[in-house]
Design a protein around this motif. Structure first.
Motif, short mmCIF file in Angstrom:
data_model
loop_
_atom_site.label_atom_id
_atom_site.label_comp_id
_atom_site.label_asym_id
_atom_site.label_seq_id
_atom_site.Cartn_x
_atom_site.Cartn_y
_atom_site.Cartn_z
N GLU A 260 -131.42 -18.72 80.26
CA GLU A 260 -130.29 -18.77 79.33
C GLU A 260 -129.02 -18.40 80.07
N THR A 261 -127.89 -18.81 79.51
CA THR A 261 -126.61 -18.23 79.88
C THR A 261 -125.88 -17.89 78.58
N CYS A 262 -124.66 -17.40 78.70
CA CYS A 262 -123.95 -16.84 77.55
C CYS A 262 -122.54 -17.41 77.46
N PRO A 263 -121.94 -17.38 76.26
CA PRO A 263 -120.59 -17.92 76.10
C PRO A 263 -119.57 -17.31 77.06
N HIS A 264 -119.66 -16.01 77.32
CA HIS A 264 -118.63 -15.39 78.16
C HIS A 264 -118.69 -15.89 79.60
N TYR A 265 -119.85 -16.31 80.08
CA TYR A 265 -119.92 -16.87 81.43
C TYR A 265 -119.40 -18.30 81.48
N LEU A 266 -119.40 -18.98 80.34
CA LEU A 266 -118.97 -20.38 80.27
C LEU A 266 -117.48 -20.52 79.93
N VAL A 307 -127.97 -21.38 75.26
CA VAL A 307 -126.83 -20.46 75.27
C VAL A 307 -127.03 -19.47 74.13
N VAL A 308 -126.99 -18.18 74.45
CA VAL A 308 -127.15 -17.12 73.46
C VAL A 308 -126.07 -16.07 73.71
N SER A 309 -125.86 -15.20 72.73
CA SER A 309 -124.65 -14.37 72.79
C SER A 309 -124.74 -13.19 73.74
N ASP A 310 -125.91 -12.58 73.91
CA ASP A 310 -126.01 -11.23 74.50
C ASP A 310 -124.97 -10.33 73.85
N ALA A 326 -116.68 2.41 82.13
CA ALA A 326 -116.75 1.75 80.82
C ALA A 326 -118.16 1.26 80.52
N TRP A 327 -118.52 1.21 79.23
CA TRP A 327 -119.77 0.60 78.81
C TRP A 327 -119.74 -0.89 79.12
N GLY A 328 -120.86 -1.42 79.59
CA GLY A 328 -120.94 -2.85 79.89
C GLY A 328 -121.62 -3.62 78.78
N GLY A 329 -120.89 -4.44 78.10
CA GLY A 329 -121.45 -5.27 77.03
C GLY A 329 -120.32 -5.98 76.31
N ILE A 330 -120.57 -7.23 75.92
CA ILE A 330 -119.55 -8.05 75.26
C ILE A 330 -120.00 -8.40 73.85
N ALA A 331 -119.11 -8.20 72.89
CA ALA A 331 -119.39 -8.54 71.49
C ALA A 331 -118.90 -9.96 71.23
N GLY A 332 -119.84 -10.88 70.91
CA GLY A 332 -119.42 -12.25 70.69
C GLY A 332 -120.27 -13.04 69.72
N LEU A 333 -121.10 -12.35 68.96
CA LEU A 333 -122.06 -13.02 68.08
C LEU A 333 -121.38 -13.98 67.10
N GLN A 334 -120.26 -13.58 66.53
CA GLN A 334 -119.62 -14.38 65.48
C GLN A 334 -118.86 -15.57 66.04
N VAL A 335 -118.44 -15.50 67.30
CA VAL A 335 -117.54 -16.52 67.83
C VAL A 335 -118.12 -17.34 68.97
N GLY A 336 -119.35 -17.05 69.39
CA GLY A 336 -119.89 -17.67 70.59
C GLY A 336 -119.97 -19.18 70.52
N PHE A 337 -120.44 -19.72 69.40
CA PHE A 337 -120.57 -21.17 69.28
C PHE A 337 -119.20 -21.84 69.35
N ARG A 338 -118.24 -21.28 68.63
CA ARG A 338 -116.90 -21.86 68.65
C ARG A 338 -116.27 -21.79 70.04
N ALA A 339 -116.52 -20.69 70.74
CA ALA A 339 -115.95 -20.54 72.08
C ALA A 339 -116.51 -21.60 73.03
N VAL A 340 -117.82 -21.82 72.97
CA VAL A 340 -118.42 -22.82 73.85
C VAL A 340 -117.98 -24.23 73.43
N TRP A 341 -117.88 -24.47 72.12
CA TRP A 341 -117.40 -25.76 71.66
C TRP A 341 -115.97 -26.03 72.17
N THR A 342 -115.12 -25.01 72.14
CA THR A 342 -113.75 -25.17 72.61
C THR A 342 -113.72 -25.57 74.08
N GLU A 343 -114.49 -24.86 74.90
CA GLU A 343 -114.52 -25.18 76.32
C GLU A 343 -115.19 -26.52 76.58
#
Length: 439
Positions: A260-266, A307-310, A326-343
């Protein structure tokens, strides 16, 4: 509407591998027929999807950190599943760490299930944990319905979920092979990581502590173990595209590996991350733009399966401006699909490219044949998506618990306008989600 029964009529419904006109009939919470859009269906109420909107299968996210109980101030089942529903996600599978207790025993799984029961807006399943003390007894958790077992090959960041050394990793791979389970791996080799405490505000200093070789070395160990044992393995949150050739070779050789990969990497690239912007901190890290392009190519050629959110949120006070602290982790569950669709749109791709990465891909990982598709026998889980409008992400308006996200201020295309669970619309107060086990 009668409970769980409806005809959803759409000029664009995602059936099979493309969209077209259809009437999707749901009775008793499951799809019973997919008919021509104007077909007469007696005894079931109609709901018409607006023109220009697309009826999608409910999205499936197999990588979500809910953190409840124990760190519920970071995220909880009510807030996480509400965020999921608003993003079109109708099934999540919760990771076994960041909660206390970690989901490494049957008793801990019972605590997790009790914490979620009656409070969830979408369906929730659970991963178990493969930590050193759990090795040799994974079969008990497997029999209680976890979807597989997560392990780390480097320190996880929380004391209650220790990582596996190379010999323990091989033991875990052999054990899941023996019970025909699935091992999902956070793959970074600690021998390639740079130990640090404070690092300061420069992103490049953090990036240098987690080089691509750390992922490549750990993934090679996972492939070697799976090749030797026949185990089914999965590489979590791939950030390094340099590992794709070895994964492709392993797949071609018949090794049972997915990735898998994640929206933030894409969506993001290292070159544009501002100093001190630790909302972008995750492990493994966001790499450069050329690497991002190669990850997209890995999706398009099928080497990357999904593609999943992590989704790994925390409270704002843990996102200090020092990349080392800093804590390592990205919050993106609600917006991940839209973010990948945009890119994807920017790259000239269509929904036919993107939708399987969020539906059939993760559903197959979980072994859930009745999710992530619109077909007779599947659950009446749907997302209605309008691909056209644009919106700037206001992090204070997201449903997850804390207003911290790397996606804040990003202009995204598309909007999820409706989410359906078992043939019923999900509302702001819905708690109709169910706890689900491995089939």
């Amino acid at each position: 509407m009668s409970a769980g029964s409806v005809v959803l009529r759409a000029q664009q419904a995602w059936v099979g591998e493309s969209s077209g006109p259809a009437a999707v009939v749901v009775r008793g919470g499951r799809i019973t027929e997919v008919l021509p859009v104007d077909a007469v269906v007696d005894g079931v109420p109609d709901h018409r999807i607006p023109d220009g909107h697309v009826l999608l299968p409910g999205l499936v996210d197999t990588h979500v950190h809910v953190n409840e109980p124990g760190r519920t101030e970071w995220e909880g089942f009510a807030s996480a599943t509400r965020a999921a529903a608003l993003g079109g996600v109708t099934t999540i599978i919760d990771m076994p760490l960041n909660s206390i207790p970690a989901t490494t025993t049957v008793d801990a799984l019972a605590v997790k299930r009790a914490s979620a029961a009656g409070r969830i807006a979408v369906d929730v399943g659970f991963w178990g944990g493969a930590v050193p003390d759990a090795l040799g007894s994974l079969d008990a958790l497997h029999e209680h319905g976890v979807f597989g077992f997560k392990c780390f090959t480097a320190p996880s960041g929380v004391d209650e979920f220790p990582h596996l050394d190379p010999s323990q990793l091989r033991r875990a791979i052999s054990e899941v092979a023996a019970i025909d389970a699935l091992l999902i791996v956070h793959a970074e080799d600690p021998d390639h990581l740079v130990a640090h405490d404070a690092l300061g505000a420069r992103y490049d200093d953090f990036l240098a502590t987690r080089p691509a070789t750390a992922e490549q070395s750990a993934i090679a160990q996972v492939i070697e173990g799976a090749r030797a044992t026949g185990a089914r393995v999965h590489v979590l949150h791939l950030s390094d595209a340099g590992a794709l050739p070895m994964i492709r070779r392993a797949k071609d050789d018949g090794v049972r590996i997915t990735v898998e990969t994640c929206p933030h990497y894409l969506v993001f690239q290292a070159e544009t991350i501002p100093d001190g912007a630790t909302a972008f901190k995750c492990c493994p890290p966001i790499r450069d733009d050329a690497n991002r392009d190669a990850l997209w190519q890995g999706l398009l050629d099928g080497t990357i399966d999904m593609v999943v959110s992590d989704h790994s949120p925390s409270t704002a006070d843990l996102k200090v401006e020092d990349w080392g602290l800093a804590w390592g982790g990205i919050a993106g569950l609600q917006v991940g699909f839209r973010a990948v669709w945009t890119e994807a749109s920017r790259r000239g791709l269509g929904l036919d490219d993107v939708v399987p990465w969020f539906t059939t891909g993760p559903a197959a990982l979980a072994g859930s044949t009745d999710r992530g598709r619109i077909a007779p026998g599947a659950l009446g889980h749907f997302a209605v998506f309008d691909p056209s409008p644009t919106e700037v992400v206001d992090v204070t308006g997201l449903a997850h618990r804390n207003p911290v996200s790397a996606f804040a201020g990003l202009e995204l295309s598309g909007r999820v306008t409706e989410t359906w669970l078992r043939g019923e619309p999900v509302t702001a107060s819905s708690t109709a989600g169910e706890l689900v086990d491995r089939a």
